[in-house]
Write a protein that holds these residues in place. Structure first.
Motif, PDB file in Angstrom:
ATOM      1  N   TRP A  80       0.838  -1.191   0.000  1.00 24.84           N
ATOM      2  CA  TRP A  80       0.000   0.000   0.000  1.00 24.84           C
ATOM      3  C   TRP A  80       0.877   1.245   0.000  1.00 24.84           C
ATOM      4  CZ3 TRP A  80      -5.270   0.284  -0.411  1.00 24.84           C
ATOM      5  CH2 TRP A  80      -5.974  -0.909  -0.276  1.00 24.84           C
ATOM      6  N   THR A 128      -2.851   2.433 -10.794  1.00 20.00           N
ATOM      7  CA  THR A 128      -3.499   1.220 -10.305  1.00 20.00           C
ATOM      8  C   THR A 128      -4.996   1.452 -10.209  1.00 20.00           C
ATOM      9  OG1 THR A 128      -3.705  -0.299  -8.422  1.00 20.00           O
ATOM     10  CG2 THR A 128      -3.018   1.956  -7.940  1.00 20.00           C
ATOM     11  N   ARG A 159      -6.876   0.124  -7.964  1.00 18.25           N
ATOM     12  CA  ARG A 159      -7.275  -0.047  -6.557  1.00 18.25           C
ATOM     13  C   ARG A 159      -6.848   1.179  -5.764  1.00 18.25           C
ATOM     14  NH1 ARG A 159      -5.853  -6.038  -4.600  1.00 18.25           N
ATOM     15  NH2 ARG A 159      -7.602  -5.530  -3.202  1.00 18.25           N
ATOM     16  N   ALA A 190      -8.394   4.314  -3.090  1.00 18.50           N
ATOM     17  CA  ALA A 190      -9.482   4.667  -2.179  1.00 18.50           C
ATOM     18  C   ALA A 190      -9.082   5.904  -1.382  1.00 18.50           C
ATOM     19  CB  ALA A 190      -9.804   3.503  -1.242  1.00 18.50           C
ATOM     20  N   ALA A 249      -3.373   3.625  -2.197  1.00 20.06           N
ATOM     21  CA  ALA A 249      -3.388   2.868  -3.442  1.00 20.06           C
ATOM     22  C   ALA A 249      -2.651   1.556  -3.228  1.00 20.06           C
ATOM     23  CB  ALA A 249      -2.742   3.672  -4.569  1.00 20.06           C
ATOM     24  N   GLU A 250      -3.269   0.468  -3.644  1.00 16.92           N
ATOM     25  CA  GLU A 250      -2.637  -0.843  -3.552  1.00 16.92           C
ATOM     26  C   GLU A 250      -1.908  -1.085  -4.878  1.00 16.92           C
ATOM     27  OE1 GLU A 250      -1.129  -4.236  -3.242  1.00 16.92           O
ATOM     28  OE2 GLU A 250      -2.824  -4.393  -4.624  1.00 16.92           O
ATOM     29  N   HIS A 257     -12.393  -1.337   1.709  1.00 19.60           N
ATOM     30  CA  HIS A 257     -12.299  -0.030   1.058  1.00 19.60           C
ATOM     31  C   HIS A 257     -13.339   0.075  -0.049  1.00 19.60           C
ATOM     32  CE1 HIS A 257      -8.511   0.897   3.086  1.00 19.60           C
ATOM     33  NE2 HIS A 257      -8.076  -0.317   2.754  1.00 19.60           N
ATOM     34  N   TRP A 275     -13.587   1.324  -3.599  1.00 15.15           N
ATOM     35  CA  TRP A 275     -12.691   1.728  -4.669  1.00 15.15           C
ATOM     36  C   TRP A 275     -13.280   2.892  -5.459  1.00 15.15           C
ATOM     37  CZ3 TRP A 275      -8.592  -0.256  -3.047  1.00 15.15           C
ATOM     38  CH2 TRP A 275      -8.488  -1.577  -2.637  1.00 15.15           C
ATOM     39  N   THR A 299     -13.804   5.207  -8.805  1.00 13.97           N
ATOM     40  CA  THR A 299     -13.893   5.042 -10.258  1.00 13.97           C
ATOM     41  C   THR A 299     -13.982   6.421 -10.909  1.00 13.97           C
ATOM     42  OG1 THR A 299     -16.303   4.836 -10.135  1.00 13.97           O
ATOM     43  CG2 THR A 299     -15.011   2.793 -10.113  1.00 13.97           C
TER      44      THR A 299
END
Length: 431
Positions: free
Chosen positions: A3, A28, A30, A32, A40-41, A161, A163, A165
């Motif tokens: 993360w 990425t 992913r 949040a 961000a993952e 989380h 996510w 968009t």
């Protein structure tokens, strides 16, 4: 999991966090929002960008391009741990996750910071000391939320989380802190929305050719004044360059007068276009894409300052008549359709109006001496659909002059009932 927690600088506008989240989506899917930060993952993206250090450098460079004031950044196996490390000025860099978190102050975790006064009286100053307290008594005294936050930060409980968009189109609004009476002042607040737009475009790997800035007038306006106003800013090519858009918007606002004080502004871009990514050249030259972009930016500002009718560009038009093969339109002109190449050679310079030529005894043209025919004739009979005055019946030739080089000459034919009369004219010169 890996993360990355991203924080804006403390002096940055609050809306910059949304722009930062959109920018992170270009690295990425992913991403949040977690309190004041963006998490961000990126474990699946590290190989694509060449490792953690390269990804971090790329993210910082992109944030600078879109005008975002990027603050602290931190890595951790959990999102809460990354946020806690980012909140500290000099967090531990070595050791396991538990050891690094144990050394952090209580303020690094929001759930612990809420009970800081009581925990300080118990002798707890760091997360490690808090974690060593009896869990049943801790839950009974402070509620289960504190233990849940601790377990999620240390990786003992899974995190949940929502996510983020990207929307299909960009539209953002900003309420002004005070009434603005002069349009150029709106630029200071519009820059915040422009940063969001550029981050949105970066996440979509796209650009815009037009954006619309609107404003709402104050409720205390006169009765004959509309609710608001707007202006449209168009660019010559697809771009997401923040500086270019800011300068162009400043030119428009400098020539705009507000009918009443404004209390709110909005920015929208209905059409988002793919942005052609080009590799930078090793050496600057005519093929350098940056040169074309710089020229377009200059012409955009000149078009606003001088008026659209004063900056024009030529566009090829499909016609057999040379004078009709090019049309001048206000710059920037809409994209042109493909035009077929002319069937014959075209001169470098036109002679306007065409210059009459004398003829020798054999009815051949003369210009600074005799001429030698190179090619021709190329017959043109066009323009009849525009009336007899526009009809052209000509035979074009390429002649060579010993003194003047290659010349573009035509033979005018005037058919009538008694026969035909003819004249020769010089219409162009080849460089």
């Amino acid at each position: 999991m890996r993360w990355l927690a991203l924080c804006c600088r403390l002096d940055a506008p609050a809306d910059d966090a949304d722009a930062l989240a959109w920018l992170a989506l270009s690295f990425t899917p992913r991403v949040a929002r977690l309190e004041e930060a963006v998490v961000a993952e990126v474990s699946a993206s590290l190989r694509l960008f060449g490792g953690a250090r390269a990804l971090r450098g790329k993210l910082q460079a992109d944030a600078e391009l879109v005008g975002l004031a990027l603050g602290a950044m931190a890595w951790a196996p959990t999102a809460l741990a990354a946020l806690a490390l980012a909140r500290c000025h000099s967090p531990p860099q070595q050791g396991r996750l538990g050891e690094r978190l144990d050394a952090l102050p209580l303020a690094a975790l929001s759930a612990a910071q809420a009970h800081h006064a009581m925990l300080a009286r118990l002798g707890c100053q760091r997360l490690g000391e808090l974690r060593r307290l009896p869990r049943p008594a801790l839950a009974k005294r402070f509620g289960p939320a504190l233990l849940t936050a601790l377990d999620r930060a240390y990786g003992d409980l899974p995190e949940v989380h929502g996510w983020l968009t990207l929307p299909e189109r960009f539209s953002a609004r900003l309420e002004l802190p005070y009434r603005v009476e002069h349009a150029p002042v709106l630029l200071h607040f519009a820059e915040t929305l422009l940063r969001q737009l550029c981050a949105f475009l970066a996440a979509r790997h796209a650009g815009v050719r037009a954006l619309r800035l609107g404003w709402q007038h104050d409720a205390m306006r006169a009765r004959d004044v509309a609710d608001g106003g707007e202006l449209t800013v168009a660019t010559a090519d697809t771009t997401r360059d923040l500086r270019r858009l800011t300068r162009l918007l400043a030119e428009h606002l400098g020539r705009t007068t507000l009918a009443a004080p404004a209390g709110e502004i909005s920015l929208s871009a209905d059409s988002v276009l793919p942005l052609e990514e080009t590799s930078a050249g090793l050496l600057p030259g005519p093929t350098d894409p940056q040169e074309r972009t710089t020229t377009n930016a200059l012409l955009e500002r000149l078009s606003v300052r001088l008026g659209s009718a004063q900056v024009r560009e030529g566009r090829l038009h499909e016609d057999h008549r040379l004078a009709e093969m090019q049309r001048w339109q206000a710059w920037p002109a809409p994209p042109a359709l493909a035009v077929r190449a002319p069937p014959g050679p075209q001169p470098t310079w036109l002679v306007e109006p065409p210059q009459p030529l004398r003829c020798d005894a054999q009815e051949q043209p003369l210009y600074a001496g005799p001429l030698a025919r190179i090619s021709g004739p190329h017959r043109i009979e066009a323009g009849w659909w525009e009336g007899r005055g526009r009809l052209q019946t000509r035979d074009y030739f390429v002649y060579r002059s010993a003194a003047r080089g290659l010349l573009w000459v035509y033979h005018e034919r005037f058919p009538d009932a008694t026969g035909s009369a003819s004249e020769w004219f010089l219409h162009g010169v080849f460089a």
